[in-house]
Design a protein around this motif. Sequence first.
Motif, short mmCIF file in Angstrom:
data_model
loop_
_atom_site.label_atom_id
_atom_site.label_comp_id
_atom_site.label_asym_id
_atom_site.label_seq_id
_atom_site.Cartn_x
_atom_site.Cartn_y
_atom_site.Cartn_z
N UNK B 139 -3.34 0.69 -12.41
CA UNK B 139 -2.77 0.44 -13.74
C UNK B 139 -1.97 -0.85 -13.77
N UNK B 140 -1.22 -1.11 -12.70
CA UNK B 140 -0.41 -2.34 -12.67
C UNK B 140 -1.31 -3.57 -12.75
N UNK B 141 -2.36 -3.59 -11.93
CA UNK B 141 -3.24 -4.76 -11.94
C UNK B 141 -4.02 -4.86 -13.24
N UNK B 142 -4.29 -3.71 -13.87
CA UNK B 142 -4.99 -3.73 -15.16
C UNK B 142 -4.08 -4.39 -16.19
N UNK B 143 -2.78 -4.02 -16.17
CA UNK B 143 -1.82 -4.62 -17.12
C UNK B 143 -1.72 -6.12 -16.90
N UNK B 144 -1.75 -6.52 -15.63
CA UNK B 144 -1.64 -7.95 -15.31
C UNK B 144 -2.98 -8.66 -15.49
N UNK B 145 -3.98 -7.91 -15.92
CA UNK B 145 -5.35 -8.44 -16.06
C UNK B 145 -5.84 -9.06 -14.75
N UNK B 146 -5.56 -8.37 -13.67
CA UNK B 146 -5.97 -8.88 -12.36
C UNK B 146 -7.01 -8.00 -11.68
N UNK B 147 -7.41 -6.92 -12.35
CA UNK B 147 -8.47 -6.09 -11.77
C UNK B 147 -9.74 -6.93 -11.61
N UNK B 148 -10.55 -6.54 -10.65
CA UNK B 148 -11.83 -7.19 -10.47
C UNK B 148 -11.71 -8.65 -10.02
N UNK B 149 -10.69 -8.94 -9.22
CA UNK B 149 -10.60 -10.30 -8.67
C UNK B 149 -10.42 -10.20 -7.17
N UNK B 150 -10.98 -11.17 -6.45
CA UNK B 150 -10.86 -11.14 -4.99
C UNK B 150 -9.42 -11.34 -4.55
N UNK B 151 -8.67 -12.16 -5.28
CA UNK B 151 -7.29 -12.43 -4.88
C UNK B 151 -6.45 -11.14 -4.95
N UNK B 152 -6.81 -10.27 -5.89
CA UNK B 152 -6.13 -8.98 -5.99
C UNK B 152 -6.37 -8.16 -4.72
N UNK B 153 -7.61 -8.18 -4.26
CA UNK B 153 -7.93 -7.46 -3.02
C UNK B 153 -7.12 -8.02 -1.85
N UNK B 154 -7.02 -9.36 -1.80
CA UNK B 154 -6.25 -9.97 -0.72
C UNK B 154 -4.81 -9.45 -0.75
N UNK B 155 -4.22 -9.44 -1.94
CA UNK B 155 -2.84 -8.94 -2.08
C UNK B 155 -2.73 -7.50 -1.62
N UNK B 156 -3.67 -6.67 -2.09
CA UNK B 156 -3.61 -5.25 -1.75
C UNK B 156 -3.77 -5.04 -0.25
N UNK B 157 -4.66 -5.80 0.37
CA UNK B 157 -4.87 -5.65 1.81
C UNK B 157 -3.63 -6.10 2.59
N UNK B 158 -2.95 -7.12 2.04
CA UNK B 158 -1.71 -7.56 2.69
C UNK B 158 -0.71 -6.42 2.76
N UNK B 159 -0.76 -5.51 1.77
CA UNK B 159 0.21 -4.41 1.73
C UNK B 159 0.14 -3.52 2.97
N UNK B 160 -1.01 -3.44 3.64
CA UNK B 160 -1.02 -2.67 4.89
C UNK B 160 -1.25 -3.53 6.13
N UNK B 161 -1.85 -4.71 5.96
CA UNK B 161 -2.09 -5.56 7.13
C UNK B 161 -0.80 -6.26 7.57
N UNK B 162 -0.01 -6.74 6.60
CA UNK B 162 1.24 -7.42 6.94
C UNK B 162 2.22 -6.52 7.71
N UNK B 163 2.46 -5.28 7.25
CA UNK B 163 3.34 -4.41 8.04
C UNK B 163 2.82 -4.17 9.45
N UNK B 164 1.50 -4.07 9.58
CA UNK B 164 0.91 -3.90 10.91
C UNK B 164 1.22 -5.11 11.79
N UNK B 165 1.02 -6.31 11.22
CA UNK B 165 1.27 -7.55 11.97
C UNK B 165 2.74 -7.60 12.42
#
Lengths: 304, 288
Positions: B139-165
């Motif tokens: 819903x947040x990304x939908x509001x920001x009109x960011x759904x369906x973009x690769x950069x959104x995926x990058x951000x979302x993946x950072x949410x679990x990859x960065x803490x791991x790093x």
Amino acid sequence: MFRLRKKEADMIKKIEVSEARFAHKLIAPSMVLIFGLVLLPLLYAVYMTLFKVGVSGPTSEFLGLKQYIRVVTDRSFWSSLRVTVYFTVVSLALQTVLGIAVALLLNLEFRGRGFMRGIILAPWAVPTIVNAQLWGWIYNASYGVLNKILIKLGMISKPIIWLGTSSLAINSVIAADTWRMTPLYVLMFLSGLQTINGELYEAAKVDGAGAWRRFCHITLPLLKPIILVVLVLRTMQALRVFEIIYQLTQGGPNNSTMVVSFYAYFKTFSSLDFGYGSTIGMLIAVITIIITLVYKKVLEDKEV
Amino acid sequence: MRTKRKILAVLKYVAVFLVFLCTVLPIFWMFVCSISKTKYLISMDSPILPLEITFERYESIFAVRTSELGVKTAGEVFRIATKNSLIVAVLTTAISLAVGTLAAYAFARLRFKKKDALLSFSLFAQMLPAIALIIPMFFIFKKLEMNDRLITLVLVYISFVLPYVIWVLNGYFKTIPKDLEDAARIDGCSRLRAFVQVVVPISGPGFVAVGVLAFLMSWDEFMYSLLLITSQTNKTIPVAISEFSSQFGVDYGMMMTGGCIATVIPLALALIFQKWISMGLTSGAVKE
């Protein structure tokens, strides 16, 4: 005398302040990203669980704890939790035992050991979704190679429907997961075994301890910390199992493989019940907090 | 005594061979099915190994043939998805490593308030299952009109990859003796310079370990990609593979071909960086 002390204290304080300031600069970018991408959505999720949620997002209709009550009184939710616990316990037990066994084997001296230690990782490198598809094809009731082999060997006379029978489906899924995940255990246990001092075994041998007793009294106790670490980590991974269910069974047959992640997904994106889905998500987040604390405790105890 | 030893040695090699078979046979089977003629795949009476093989499926994927009528061929779908997955995985890894290294160093070496709480939160972020975040994110990304973009995926993946790093590098930096930096600081280096010029150059193995695992995590991710990306041109490889059979009819041979292609990169990484991977897996968990 007193003055000098005060000066010293001031200096130490200054250093500490500059150290903390430097630290804040270093962690700022990471913390902005993590808080923005994890804490913010979580808070939004709390909001979604308290208000009625439509297709375009939360509305202003306040529900209070109604959604939570709906979830905890829903028998399907508890059934999905049971399936998840079954999946977690059986796969963890199986993978730990296999992992230790293979790690012990690969810790022995033999020709091609380096090669084996490398190749053992291969299943883990297969992407989760590809693994699911591969095993779906192996299990395929009409053309799958598993039935083909069993029939050729004369062990069964007609094909077994591995993924379409309630009693078999979850175990077939566990077997597929075990094939992919066991290498991880092997790797971690191997690194644990390599830290054990070989002299301990020699001493035990001199004292006349057999292989089994050496394993029980030396290897297992020394591996215990790493076993604990692996268990907690993997509990978390097993609780989140989704892809393999999505690809292989979609929760069926008769909900026998309906794990909690898939149930939340199903409720949210098939029945479009967003509030319900986020409420399950919240409960999972709470479970995660507990497991995180347990994990930290396990790590800290180990250091002592 | 001697015969007993010999028997044990033989048993050892038998066991190793069995482990080897269990490990490689399913992967071998995936490859065999990808080059088998279809008629051998869908017959219960034919021999287990196909009598005729063909590389047609690989050709159809790698041959650059643009489709007519705007319909994407299987090959195109695959090539686009592979490219997308590479972009997302490389960006996620690069950003997480760059940002996470700094934070990990602070956590490992410096004293500041709330350090323990922040580190615990980062561990929690890494462990949190996707299902707990995907609905609000949707819903947040939908509001920001960011759904369906690769950069959104990058951000979302950072949410679990960065803490791991952060978690793993924190453990890694702690294993590096502090004396080295102290010496540099006595020579007049600032903290940052001591870190960049002394710690970073000798942390290569740590970076490789986390980098490879971060890449593999992003490459493997499925749920976020499935739900946040809708257009065909932005799909990543796990989703493309998952939707493959519904899109082009159930074609097991083609499914296995796609599986082989999606496995090549992670398999190569796993085999090349085997030693480092085992460190990346354990150094966060096994401190020191």
